[in-house]
Write a protein that holds these residues in place. Structure first.
Motif, PDB file in Angstrom:
ATOM      1  N   HIS A   1      93.764   7.289   8.599  1.00 44.98           N
ATOM      2  CA  HIS A   1      94.852   7.427   9.435  1.00 44.98           C
ATOM      3  C   HIS A   1      93.625   6.216  10.551  1.00 44.98           C
ATOM      4  O   HIS A   1      94.634   5.241  10.802  1.00 44.98           O
ATOM      5  CB  HIS A   1      94.010   8.320  10.698  1.00 44.98           C
ATOM      6  CG  HIS A   1      95.065   8.412  12.217  1.00 44.98           C
ATOM      7  ND1 HIS A   1      94.957   8.887  12.949  1.00 44.98           N
ATOM      8  CD2 HIS A   1      96.078   7.531  12.353  1.00 44.98           C
ATOM      9  CE1 HIS A   1      95.452   9.121  14.148  1.00 44.98           C
ATOM     10  NE2 HIS A   1      96.000   7.707  14.249  1.00 44.98           N
ATOM     11  N   LEU A   2      92.183   6.276  10.300  1.00 42.15           N
ATOM     12  CA  LEU A   2      91.702   4.768  10.692  1.00 42.15           C
ATOM     13  C   LEU A   2      92.624   3.377   9.968  1.00 42.15           C
ATOM     14  O   LEU A   2      92.263   3.050  10.311  1.00 42.15           O
ATOM     15  CB  LEU A   2      90.808   4.674  11.226  1.00 42.15           C
ATOM     16  CG  LEU A   2      90.033   5.958  12.461  1.00 42.15           C
ATOM     17  CD1 LEU A   2      88.648   5.337  12.439  1.00 42.15           C
ATOM     18  CD2 LEU A   2      90.660   5.027  13.271  1.00 42.15           C
TER      19      LEU A   2
ATOM     20  N   THR B   1      83.378   8.895   9.646  1.00 41.56           N
ATOM     21  CA  THR B   1      84.189   9.521  10.897  1.00 41.56           C
ATOM     22  C   THR B   1      84.566  10.965  10.152  1.00 41.56           C
ATOM     23  O   THR B   1      82.868  11.106   9.922  1.00 41.56           O
ATOM     24  CB  THR B   1      85.578   8.716  10.403  1.00 41.56           C
ATOM     25  OG1 THR B   1      85.528   9.717   9.132  1.00 41.56           O
ATOM     26  CG2 THR B   1      86.472   8.222  10.531  1.00 41.56           C
TER      27      THR B   1
ATOM     28  N   ILE C   1      83.690   1.760   9.131  1.00 48.38           N
ATOM     29  CA  ILE C   1      83.635   3.330  10.523  1.00 48.38           C
ATOM     30  C   ILE C   1      82.985   4.854   9.812  1.00 48.38           C
ATOM     31  O   ILE C   1      83.735   5.086   9.222  1.00 48.38           O
ATOM     32  CB  ILE C   1      84.160   3.125  11.472  1.00 48.38           C
ATOM     33  CG1 ILE C   1      84.463   1.528  11.419  1.00 48.38           C
ATOM     34  CG2 ILE C   1      84.635   4.425  12.679  1.00 48.38           C
ATOM     35  CD1 ILE C   1      86.723   1.152  12.648  1.00 48.38           C
TER      36      ILE C   1
ATOM     37  N   TYR D   1      86.846  10.775  16.754  1.00 52.84           N
ATOM     38  CA  TYR D   1      87.073  11.007  15.392  1.00 52.84           C
ATOM     39  C   TYR D   1      85.409  10.747  14.911  1.00 52.84           C
ATOM     40  O   TYR D   1      85.430  10.671  13.774  1.00 52.84           O
ATOM     41  CB  TYR D   1      87.630   9.786  14.529  1.00 52.84           C
ATOM     42  CG  TYR D   1      89.270  10.314  14.334  1.00 52.84           C
ATOM     43  CD1 TYR D   1      89.352  11.888  14.606  1.00 52.84           C
ATOM     44  CD2 TYR D   1      90.432   9.105  13.927  1.00 52.84           C
ATOM     45  CE1 TYR D   1      90.382  11.662  14.606  1.00 52.84           C
ATOM     46  CE2 TYR D   1      91.503   9.541  14.016  1.00 52.84           C
ATOM     47  CZ  TYR D   1      92.332  10.779  13.658  1.00 52.84           C
ATOM     48  OH  TYR D   1      93.824  11.448  13.790  1.00 52.84           O
TER      49      TYR D   1
ATOM     50  N   LEU E   1      88.621  -0.308  15.905  1.00 52.95           N
ATOM     51  CA  LEU E   1      87.883   0.272  17.059  1.00 52.95           C
ATOM     52  C   LEU E   1      88.656   0.413  18.300  1.00 52.95           C
ATOM     53  O   LEU E   1      88.506   1.231  19.101  1.00 52.95           O
ATOM     54  CB  LEU E   1      87.358  -1.053  16.872  1.00 52.95           C
ATOM     55  CG  LEU E   1      86.305  -1.360  15.619  1.00 52.95           C
ATOM     56  CD1 LEU E   1      84.562  -1.461  15.269  1.00 52.95           C
ATOM     57  CD2 LEU E   1      85.260   0.560  15.720  1.00 52.95           C
TER      58      LEU E   1
ATOM     59  N   THR F   1      90.836  12.839   6.629  1.00 53.32           N
ATOM     60  CA  THR F   1      92.104  12.492   6.922  1.00 53.32           C
ATOM     61  C   THR F   1      91.697  11.584   8.187  1.00 53.32           C
ATOM     62  O   THR F   1      93.370  10.691   8.439  1.00 53.32           O
ATOM     63  CB  THR F   1      92.318  13.898   7.428  1.00 53.32           C
ATOM     64  OG1 THR F   1      92.616  14.883   6.738  1.00 53.32           O
ATOM     65  CG2 THR F   1      93.974  13.554   8.125  1.00 53.32           C
TER      66      THR F   1
ATOM     67  N   PHE G   1      91.914   0.544  18.704  1.00 55.59           N
ATOM     68  CA  PHE G   1      92.337   1.957  18.387  1.00 55.59           C
ATOM     69  C   PHE G   1      91.779   2.975  19.051  1.00 55.59           C
ATOM     70  O   PHE G   1      92.118   3.870  19.834  1.00 55.59           O
ATOM     71  CB  PHE G   1      93.262   2.683  16.926  1.00 55.59           C
ATOM     72  CG  PHE G   1      93.854   4.014  16.548  1.00 55.59           C
ATOM     73  CD1 PHE G   1      94.954   3.556  17.475  1.00 55.59           C
ATOM     74  CD2 PHE G   1      93.202   5.271  16.548  1.00 55.59           C
ATOM     75  CE1 PHE G   1      95.637   5.011  17.259  1.00 55.59           C
ATOM     76  CE2 PHE G   1      93.856   5.869  16.358  1.00 55.59           C
ATOM     77  CZ  PHE G   1      95.524   5.759  16.534  1.00 55.59           C
ATOM     78  N   LEU G   2      90.590   3.067  18.841  1.00 55.07           N
ATOM     79  CA  LEU G   2      89.839   4.258  18.906  1.00 55.07           C
ATOM     80  C   LEU G   2      89.681   4.239  20.347  1.00 55.07           C
ATOM     81  O   LEU G   2      89.589   5.483  21.424  1.00 55.07           O
ATOM     82  CB  LEU G   2      88.688   4.602  18.175  1.00 55.07           C
ATOM     83  CG  LEU G   2      88.877   5.156  16.974  1.00 55.07           C
ATOM     84  CD1 LEU G   2      87.807   4.648  16.669  1.00 55.07           C
ATOM     85  CD2 LEU G   2      88.780   5.897  16.602  1.00 55.07           C
TER      86      LEU G   2
ATOM     87  N   TYR H   1      89.031  -4.518  11.009  1.00 55.33           N
ATOM     88  CA  TYR H   1      88.538  -2.888  11.095  1.00 55.33           C
ATOM     89  C   TYR H   1      88.323  -2.654  12.850  1.00 55.33           C
ATOM     90  O   TYR H   1      88.074  -2.203  13.798  1.00 55.33           O
ATOM     91  CB  TYR H   1      87.170  -3.744  10.936  1.00 55.33           C
ATOM     92  CG  TYR H   1      85.754  -3.794  11.876  1.00 55.33           C
ATOM     93  CD1 TYR H   1      85.362  -2.090  11.103  1.00 55.33           C
ATOM     94  CD2 TYR H   1      84.701  -4.376  12.298  1.00 55.33           C
ATOM     95  CE1 TYR H   1      83.729  -1.906  12.407  1.00 55.33           C
ATOM     96  CE2 TYR H   1      83.506  -3.667  13.125  1.00 55.33           C
ATOM     97  CZ  TYR H   1      83.200  -2.721  12.709  1.00 55.33           C
ATOM     98  OH  TYR H   1      82.260  -2.285  12.668  1.00 55.33           O
TER      99      TYR H   1
END
Lengths: 440, 227
Positions: free
Chosen positions: A90-91, A82, A80, A244, A234, A86, A236-237, A230
Motif C-alpha cells: 500500500h505504501l 511496516t 520503511i 502501519y 511518509l 499488505t 501519506f502516513l 519515499y
C-alpha cells in the motif's frame, strides 16, 4: 516444555524405495507419518540473545537498526518497515504517486494482498494473465491492458522467481508508468545480481511467518528508489493517521534472522536444484523454469505435471493432479494447491464492495472490470496441472529429506496405471477453480 | 544518499518498557519463540486466543477481535457496524489522528447527538493498567463497540474491539486478510460465511509475540513487583 524440536531422524534414502508398493495401497511411506514435520523459522540462541538485548533499547532504535540493516542487504535506496506485507505494498503504491481511481496492472495469479493493496490505495486492480513458463505476469499481455488511467505496473515475483522486469520496465518507460515490485516471495532473489525489491521504482515485501525471511509472526517493508516517492509515503502516513508501524519485537527477530538468511537461502537453492534434477529424469514431473540470470528464492516450489508424457494424456489434467496429490500425500510429501482460483474470481473482486458502497470501484468508468476468470486461461491451466511444495521445502531440510521427496515422486512416476485407476474411481473431482476461493 | 526512517504515528510517543519487566517479558518471548511456528494464521495459535479470552473477561464481552494497530481496530469498529465509505458517525473526544483516519476511510464525523457514537475507546497504559477495570466500567454500556488500545504498553501497535453482537464481530474479522473466516475456508474448503462478504481487506493480524506480551501484562496487572 513445549518445543518444536524434531526428535526422530529420517532413515538414509534408498533407490529401492521406488519399487515398493505405494503407501496409498498399504506399502511403506517414503517419509513415515511420525517424521513429516519440518520447522521454519529455526529459532537459535542468537534470536533469544537479540531479544534480551533489544528489550532494553528504545523500540525506535530496534526498528531503525533492523530497517537499515535489511535495506542495505537488499540494496534499496530508502526503506520503511511496516506491520505487514499488505501495508508495505500500500505504501509503495501511494509513494510512487497512485491516486484514487488510478489503475494498477497486477497478475491474475498471486496472493490476494497484491490486489487488496491496490484497493487500499483506492485504485483499481486490472488483472493480466501469466506467462505459461514462469507463471509470472506476462509482459506480452500487459501492453493491451494499459489505458489512460493506468499509473503502475505491479509484477509479483511469484514463489520467488523474479518477474521479467526488463520487459516490464521498457513498457513502463514507454507509457510513462511507474514500476512497483511485489517482492513478498522474493527475499534474496535477484536478476543479474540485483536483489528484488531494489529494481522497481518502489517495492513492497512481506516478512510474515511463511516467508523465507520471517520476522516473528507479522511484518513487512516498503522500498523506494527515489527520495520524492519515499517522502510521499511518509507524508501519506502523517496525513491519514494510519498506523502501519512494525513492532520492535518483530524487528529484533529480523536483526538476528538476517544474519542467517544467506545460509538458509543456500540450503533452499541446493535442495531445489537437487529436486529439479531428479524430476527431470521422470516422465510426469518437471521443476520450475528459471530464466538465465534470474535467481529463484524458492519460497514455494511449483511442480508441473505432464500427464501426456506418462501416457495419461487422455485423462482430465485436474483429475490426474488430484490423484497425484493423494499419492504424494500418503508418501509423506505435501505437494498441494497453493491458490485455487484466479484472484479476480475471489469475492472482494466479484462484489466490488471496496471501502463500502463500491468505493473506489465507483471511480472507474469501466462497465466490465474484466474480472471473469475465463479471461485468464493460462492461470486456469496452471491451477489444473501443477502442485506446490510450500513449508516442506522452505525449511532448511536435511539431505535425507529432500532425497526422500525426490524418491516419492520417482515412485509415483513408476505407477501411471495406478494414477489412471484413481482418476477413474474419483469421478466427483472438480477443477480447483470450481470450488470456493481460498487464500492459500 | 540512502536513508531509512521509522514511522511515528501522530501524537504518540512509544514509551520504553520498564526495567522491572525485562525478565518476565524476555521469558515469555523466549517461551513463545521456542514453541513452534510463530504464525498468526495457524489454526491453533494459542497466544492470540489467550489474549482474546483475557480481553473478553475484562470487558465482559462475548466477542473480541485483535488488531495490529489502533487504526485497524477503529476501521473494524466502524466496518462491523456498517459505518462505511459515505456514512456518518459521531466520535466524542476524537483525537486529531482519529479525525484524519476516519476521514481517510471516507466516513464523515458529525457532532449531532442524534447520531450514535461510533465506538468507545480506552487507552491501556502502564499507569492505568492496575485499575483498568474501573477505567472500563463507565465505558461498557455506552456503545456497542469498545476499542482498547494497548500500543502504549510498548510492545508495538496493538488494539482490540470488544462486542456482544456477533454480526459486528463477523464483519470485523472479515476485514482482516486471513481473519477467522478466511482461515475457516482454508480448512473446510468451503466459503465460511457467504452472506457476509469481504470488501477491501487489510492485513490487520497481530503477531503472536506481541499478543503474548500484552496477555502477560494483563494477567499480572495487579502485581506490584515483577520478578
Amino acid at each position: 516444555m513445549k518445543t518444536d524440536f524434531i526428535r526422530k531422524p529420517l532413515s538414509l534414502p534408498s533407490e529401492a524405495w521406488i519399487n515398493e508398493q505405494l503407501a496409498y495401497y498399504g506399502g511403506p511411506a517414503v517419509i513415515p507419518e511420525d517424521s513429516r514435520k519440518t520447522t521454519f523459522p529455526s529459532i537459535t540462541k542468537e534470536d533469544i540473545v537479540q531479544m534480551l538485548v533489544s528489550i532494553q533499547q528504545s523500540p525506535e532504535a530496534v526498528i531503525d537498526e533492523f530497517t537499515e540493516k535489511y535495506r542495505s542487504y537488499v540494496g534499496a535506496n530508502y526503506a520503511i518497515a511496516t506491520a505487514s506485507g499488505t501495508s508495505s505494498l500500500h505504501l509503495a503504491l501511494v509513494g510512487v504517486g497512485v491516486q484514487p481511481g488510478d489503475e494498477v496492472i497486477v497478475p491474475a495469479f498471486t496472493f490476494i494482498a497484491t490486489a487488496q493493496a491496490v484497493v487500499a490505495a483506492k485504485a483499481i486492480p486490472v488483472f493480466v494473465d501469466i506467462d505459461p513458463l514462469t507463471y509470472n505476469l506476462n509482459p506480452a499481455l500487459v501492453e493491451q491492458a494499459i489505458t489512460a488511467r493506468t499509473k503502475v505496473i505491479m509484477p509479483v515475483h511469484v514463489h520467488g522467481l523474479p518477474a521479467d522486469l526488463a520487459q516490464l520496465r521498457a513498457l513502463a518507460d514507454k507509457h510513462k508508468l511507474r514500476l512497483v515490485e511485489d517482492a513478498s516471495h522474493a527475499h534474496s532473489a535477484s536478476i543479474g545480481g540485483q536483489l528484488c525489491g531494489s529494481i522497481g521504482d518502489g517495492a513492497g515485501q512481506s516478512l510474515m511467518a511463511d516467508k523465507n525471511f520471517p520476522v516473528g509472526g507479522e511484518g513487512g517493508i516498503a522500498f523506494f528508489k527515489g527520495r520524492e516517492d519515499y517522502e510521499r509515503a511518509l507524508t501519506f502516513l502523517q496525513e491519514t493517521g494510519i498506523d502501519y508501524r512494525m513492532s520492535w519485537i518483530a524487528a529484533a527477530f529480523g536483526i538476528s534472522q538476517l544474519d542467517r538468511l544467506p545460509y538458509y537461502d543456500a540450503i533452499r537453492a541446493r535442495n531445489a536444484s537437487y529436486l529439479t534434477n531428479i524430476l527431470a529424469q521422470t516422465k510426469l514431473f518437471k521443476g520450475p523454469h528459471v530464466p538465465v540470470g534470474h535467481k529463484h528464492s524458492y519460497n514455494m516450489y511449483r511442480i508441473k505435471l505432464d500427464p501426456e508424457a506418462a501416457g495419461l494424456g487422455d485423462l482430465p489434467d485436474y483429475q490426474v493432479k488430484e490423484a497425484i496429490q493423494e499419492l504424494a500425500s500418503s508418501e509423506g510429501v505435501f505437494a498441494r494447491e497453493w491458490q485455487n482460483v484466479p484472484i479476480p474470481g475471489h469475492l472482494p473482486f466479484q462484489n466490488r464492495k471496496g471501502f463500502g458502497r463500491g468505493y473506489p470501484f465507483t471511480l472507474s468508468e469501466r462497465k466490465d472490470f474484466g474480472y471473469h476468470i475465463d479471461h485468464f486461461p493460462e492461470t486456469l491451466k496452471m491451477l489444473r496441472s501443477t502442485l506446490t511444495i510450500c513449508r516442506e521445502l522452505r525449511s532448511p531440510i536435511e539431505y535425507e529429506r529432500i532425497a526422500a521427496y525426490a524418491l516419492a515422486f520417482q515412485k509415483i512416476d513408476a505407477n501411471p496405471a495406478i494414477i489412471r485407476e484413481l482418476v477413474l474411481q474419483n469421478t466427483a473431482a472438480k477443477k480447483s477453480y470450481e470450488r470456493d476461493a481460498r487464500l492459500g | 544518499m540512502a536513508h531509512t526512517t521509522i514511522i511515528t504515528a501522530p501524537e504518540k510517543v512509544t514509551p520504553v518498557i520498564k526495567k522491572e519487566q525485562y525478565f518476565s517479558l524476555s521469558f515469555v518471548l523466549s517461551r513463545v519463540l521456542n514453541s513452534g511456528v510463530i504464525m498468526s494464521i495457524e489454526k491453533n495459535e494459542s497466544e492470540l486466543k489467550g489474549l482474546e479470552k483475557s480481553i473478553g473477561k475484562l470487558t465482559q464481552s462475548k466477542y473480541v477481535s485483535l488488531f495490529n494497530s489502533y487504526t485497524g481496530a477503529v476501521h473494524a469498529a466502524l466496518w462491523g457496524q456498517d459505518i462505511v465509505h459515505g456514512s456518518l458517525t459521531r466520535l466524542e473526544g476524537a483525537s486529531e489522528q482519529d479525525q484524519r483516519f476516519v476521514n481517510w476511510l471516507g466516513v464523515g464525523l458529525v457532532t449531532d447527538s442524534e447520531v450514535s457514537q461510533g465506538f468507545e475507546k480506552v487507552t491501556v497504559t502502564w499507569d492505568n493498567l492496575s485499575r483498568i477495570e474501573q477505567e472500563l466500567l463507565p465505558k461498557l454500556q455506552q456503545s456497542p463497540v469498545l476499542v482498547l488500545d494497548f500500543t502504549e504498553l510498548g510492545f508495538g501497535p496493538c488494539a482490540s474491539i470488544s462486542v456482544n453482537d456477533e454480526s459486528v464481530w463477523t464483519k470485523a474479522e472479515r476485514l482482516k486478510i486471513f481473519g477467522a473466516f478466511d482461515l475457516k475456508t482454508m480448512w473446510t474448503q468451503e466459503e465460511a460465511e457467504p452472506d457476509i462478504q469481504p470488501g477491501a481487506q487489510f492485513n490487520y493480524r497481530l503477531s503472536p509475540l506481541v499478543a503474548a506480551c500484552v496477555k502477560l501484562s494483563l494477567l499480572r496487572r495487579n502485581s506490584s513487583h515483577e520478578d
